[in-house]
Design a protein around this motif. Structure first.
Motif, PDB file in Angstrom:
ATOM      1  N   VAL A 220      -2.627  -8.798   4.255  1.00  0.00           N
ATOM      2  CA  VAL A 220      -3.422  -8.670   3.030  1.00  0.00           C
ATOM      3  C   VAL A 220      -4.897  -8.502   3.371  1.00  0.00           C
TER       4      VAL A 220
ATOM      5  N   GLN B 186     -12.821   3.272  -0.144  1.00  0.00           N
ATOM      6  CA  GLN B 186     -12.469   2.347   0.939  1.00  0.00           C
ATOM      7  C   GLN B 186     -11.665   3.083   2.012  1.00  0.00           C
TER       8      GLN B 186
ATOM      9  N   ARG C  30      -7.105   4.666  -7.358  1.00  0.00           N
ATOM     10  CA  ARG C  30      -7.501   4.667  -5.945  1.00  0.00           C
ATOM     11  C   ARG C  30      -7.763   6.086  -5.431  1.00  0.00           C
TER      12      ARG C  30
ATOM     13  N   VAL D  95      -6.175  -7.383   6.135  1.00  0.00           N
ATOM     14  CA  VAL D  95      -6.363  -6.066   6.739  1.00  0.00           C
ATOM     15  C   VAL D  95      -6.354  -4.980   5.666  1.00  0.00           C
TER      16      VAL D  95
ATOM     17  N   GLY E 224       1.834   2.631   5.090  1.00  0.00           N
ATOM     18  CA  GLY E 224       0.788   1.627   4.940  1.00  0.00           C
ATOM     19  C   GLY E 224       1.146   0.302   5.595  1.00  0.00           C
TER      20      GLY E 224
ATOM     21  N   MET F  23     -11.561 -11.151  12.067  1.00  0.00           N
ATOM     22  CA  MET F  23     -11.636 -11.015  10.615  1.00  0.00           C
ATOM     23  C   MET F  23     -11.508 -12.390   9.973  1.00  0.00           C
TER      24      MET F  23
ATOM     25  N   GLY G  92      -7.964   2.061 -10.735  1.00  0.00           N
ATOM     26  CA  GLY G  92      -6.575   1.755 -10.409  1.00  0.00           C
ATOM     27  C   GLY G  92      -5.825   2.936  -9.824  1.00  0.00           C
TER      28      GLY G  92
ATOM     29  N   GLN H 234      -7.205  -5.152   2.561  1.00  0.00           N
ATOM     30  CA  GLN H 234      -8.467  -5.150   1.804  1.00  0.00           C
ATOM     31  C   GLN H 234      -9.462  -4.172   2.399  1.00  0.00           C
ATOM     32  N   GLY H 235      -9.528  -4.136   3.719  1.00  0.00           N
ATOM     33  CA  GLY H 235     -10.467  -3.241   4.383  1.00  0.00           C
ATOM     34  C   GLY H 235      -9.999  -1.800   4.431  1.00  0.00           C
ATOM     35  N   VAL H 236      -8.685  -1.587   4.315  1.00  0.00           N
ATOM     36  CA  VAL H 236      -8.141  -0.235   4.479  1.00  0.00           C
ATOM     37  C   VAL H 236      -8.141   0.547   3.165  1.00  0.00           C
ATOM     38  N   ASP H 237      -7.643  -0.059   2.105  1.00  0.00           N
ATOM     39  CA  ASP H 237      -7.627   0.660   0.815  1.00  0.00           C
ATOM     40  C   ASP H 237      -7.756  -0.249  -0.398  1.00  0.00           C
ATOM     41  N   LEU H 238      -8.142  -1.497  -0.176  1.00  0.00           N
ATOM     42  CA  LEU H 238      -8.381  -2.465  -1.245  1.00  0.00           C
ATOM     43  C   LEU H 238      -7.068  -2.877  -1.912  1.00  0.00           C
ATOM     44  N   HIS H 239      -6.358  -1.911  -2.447  1.00  0.00           N
ATOM     45  CA  HIS H 239      -5.018  -2.163  -2.979  1.00  0.00           C
ATOM     46  C   HIS H 239      -4.354  -0.821  -3.217  1.00  0.00           C
ATOM     47  N   THR H 240      -3.043  -0.862  -3.450  1.00  0.00           N
ATOM     48  CA  THR H 240      -2.285   0.362  -3.726  1.00  0.00           C
ATOM     49  C   THR H 240      -2.456   0.711  -5.208  1.00  0.00           C
ATOM     50  N   GLY H 241      -2.409   1.999  -5.520  1.00  0.00           N
ATOM     51  CA  GLY H 241      -2.662   2.473  -6.876  1.00  0.00           C
ATOM     52  C   GLY H 241      -1.905   1.688  -7.946  1.00  0.00           C
TER      53      GLY H 241
ATOM     54  N   SER I 276       0.656   1.097   0.510  1.00  0.00           N
ATOM     55  CA  SER I 276       0.553   2.522   0.201  1.00  0.00           C
ATOM     56  C   SER I 276       1.561   3.298   1.050  1.00  0.00           C
TER      57      SER I 276
ATOM     58  N   THR J  97      -4.948  -7.069  -4.033  1.00  0.00           N
ATOM     59  CA  THR J  97      -4.540  -6.439  -2.784  1.00  0.00           C
ATOM     60  C   THR J  97      -3.037  -6.633  -2.553  1.00  0.00           C
TER      61      THR J  97
ATOM     62  N   VAL K  85      -2.220   6.373   8.654  1.00  0.00           N
ATOM     63  CA  VAL K  85      -2.560   5.222   7.810  1.00  0.00           C
ATOM     64  C   VAL K  85      -1.748   5.208   6.517  1.00  0.00           C
TER      65      VAL K  85
END
Lengths: 394, 394
Positions: free
Chosen positions: B258, A103, A243, B260, B104, A14, A241, B262-269, B100, B70, A264
């Motif tokens: 961070v 995502q 998600r 990783v 997470g 990555m 926001g 990005q690929g999993v959920d971009l960011h938490t709500g 998350s 993220t 996850v």
């Protein structure tokens, strides 16, 4: 401690998101950024949130704050199932899996299905977030050839004939980055091809609701239900926001996606799901969506008009009927990554197109423009500035 | 289509969560479930949510609904950094990564660090959710021996001496499933051992704030800052449905987490993070936490009293000073999975302890009891019923 030695093999593959680094300058004060990929904040139903909060607390109370099912908050699954059923995807609530943004589905699919060196077929260019989700699971990508009508079916068949493809990943509506839409005849052909070859296809549809002209086309899911994982999101029609993404997958795959998701993030945030359930079931989404479309439609027209007015004759661009992006191709030999520096000096940012290609030697002469974050006059000014940069540095 | 052939190798290693199947009966009407692991809904600050919603909309408006970084929503990172700094973990906001749920973080750590066949050292028994997060990345587990004071340091040193361990995973406070706490002298020894061996340790601390008696002990992070990833969560002190966890990791690891994520959920709500920022920074958490403790303390006392009063002499159980669980050991030879059926017939559910062991042949004579979801009289009744079942079917 030596931290580098601790990394898993997949992590070593990555790379720091190059776009992210490049776009840091895009948020400088005074910059007009056509580089973003996010909804305009004025598209959010901000004035409804207080009301939705009230409904959530009155209806669900502590349940909106408690742990929930991995599969999703039942009222949201029901609301989405009802909505999907009016759009050619007749499903029950139990067939809808809620995820942490789309995502979250993409990561789940990668984690569930991709072993190292598995082959994944993707449009060329394709959505970068999907590559970010899949790449850590170490696939190999097979690029598919596309034109103004989207994926060229022959290109898909050629790949399926000769390679063992784990799945095909497509964005058929107003694709990111190109804005292109897969035409109706091609949808039929693609559906037939994946059925003939027994191939799984991931249909990512974040923009389908944002259609500014023309008639909606049926999803691939509706044409080949057994072969397609359909992915939707509330990020473009409610609030990113929160998600909130979702998918409808063949049942054996859904069961695995749920199991993977347990590990996850256990489940997607309950409170946000409750807000979304009220937003959809209460009819707010159907009332608010036309306002989002009315906000974006003139912006799309403005950027297309500005390109036609200002850009050199040897440039081409896509004519999206919806979504958030226009794809611009300069003459072969231009290097939009090099020109980016000059564009930024002149106060306009975009995304160099090469980042959306699996092979980044391709697409050096292309760029992606977003038209949802700026109003018409600003877009006109930005395109005029950019046209000058292209003439001076092309 | 043949879906089984599509699965990744890692997915084939995953199994339907046996506990989940077993616990389906635990939610039947009339059942007293001591099997859960979730906070009591009456512990939530439900009456504050409307006020917090108002503060969020007034303070952040559309920013609370928009895509975010993220790394996390800056006001929440600041609020958590300030709180951690008063607890022996002096950090700036930029050192706190929001995730998350703590699930997470666990998934991110697994994805970032674990290559197939890497060795991970875990307490025996250990937290099942951590195994669910790590297992898809195909590690091998090295069980560490524990007693009433938690991990036995010699057991850790023995493993580190002979094996290349990627990281150690511990829950030092009121562990799930045992309720045990790592003693102060052992904390110092463990910190020294991981420093000597240059070993990374993951300190998962979901229950640290839920202390009903005794004095708080310093975190391993505070004793060996360079070697420890500290994980916290707001699930036990605010609302699990918001799925808010966080970690403080050595900087090179945080950077990878961070990428990783990005690929999993971009960011938490964002919206949930904004609620939590107001909850903590506004002083609501500090005012509400004593109410949670006052709710759970008598429940803990009730279950311990009931066990002493009703259970056979040849049973032992842990004496947790906080958290949510009591760990019960029957005489060797008992099979708590077999007895579970009888317990359920008599209206009480628990979790057979074997599920918390890497090697499920161990712990057959053990079980986990939760004491936060039922009030004192109910706990007393449940333990009396359970004691009868143990006598009759032991």
């Amino acid at each position: 401690m030596n931290f580098q030695n601790l990394l898993a093999r997949r992590t070593q593959r990555m790379h720091v998101n190059a776009i992210r680094e490049i776009l840091k300058v895009a948020s400088q004060p005074g910059m007009i950024s056509l580089a973003g990929g996010i909804p305009a904040p004025e598209s959010f139903p901000l004035e409804l949130i207080a009301e939705l909060n009230g409904r959530v607390l009155a209806t669900y109370a502590a349940d909106a704050l408690q742990y929930g099912l991995t599969e999703g908050f039942p009222p949201l699954r029901e609301a989405l199932a009802a909505r999907l059923s009016t759009r050619g995807i007749p499903v029950g609530a139990e067939e809808v899996l809620i995820t942490s943004g789309s995502q979250g589905v993409l990561d789940g699919i990668g984690k569930t299905l991709i072993s190292p060196r598995d082959q994944i077929a993707v449009e060329s260019p394709t959505y970068l977030g999907a590559l970010q989700a899949f790449t850590p699971y170490e696939p190999e990508y097979l690029p598919l050839v596309c034109d103004d009508d989207g994926l060229i079916p022959d290109s898909l068949e050629e790949v399926l004939k000769h390679r063992a493809v784990k799945f095909v990943y497509l964005v058929p509506n107003f694709q990111n980055p190109t804005g292109r839409t897969l035409s109706m005849p091609r949808r039929r052909t693609v559906a037939k091809i994946i059925q003939n070859y027994g191939t799984l296809l991931v249909e990512d549809d974040p923009y389908g609701d944002l259609r500014y002209e023309g008639a909606a086309l049926p999803s691939l899911k509706s044409l080949a239900p057994e072969n397609v994982i359909y992915i939707g999101t509330l990020s473009k029609v409610f609030a990113p926001g929160l998600r909130l993404g979702y998918c409808v997958a063949p049942l054996p795959i859904q069961n695995w996606l749920v199991l993977v998701k347990q590990g996850v993030d256990l489940h997607t945030g309950t409170y946000g799901q409750a807000l979304a359930a009220e937003y959809i079931a209460g009819g707010y989404l159907d009332r608010h969506l036309p306002r989002i479309i009315d906000l974006y439609r003139p912006r799309k027209a403005a950027i297309i008009d500005a390109l036609a007015h200002a850009f050199p004759d040897d440039f081409r661009w896509s004519r999206p009927e919806g979504g958030m992006f226009v794809w611009v191709e300069g003459p072969e030999g231009m290097d939009m990554l090099r020109i980016y520096t000059h564009a930024v000096e002149n106060g306009v940012a975009y995304v160099p197109g090469q980042f959306f290609f699996v092979d980044q030697d391709q697409g050096r002469h292309t760029l992606r423009l977003n038209f949802t974050m700026a109003d018409g006059p600003t877009l006109e000014r930005a395109i005029a500035l950019l046209a000058n940069v292209m003439r001076r540095h092309g």
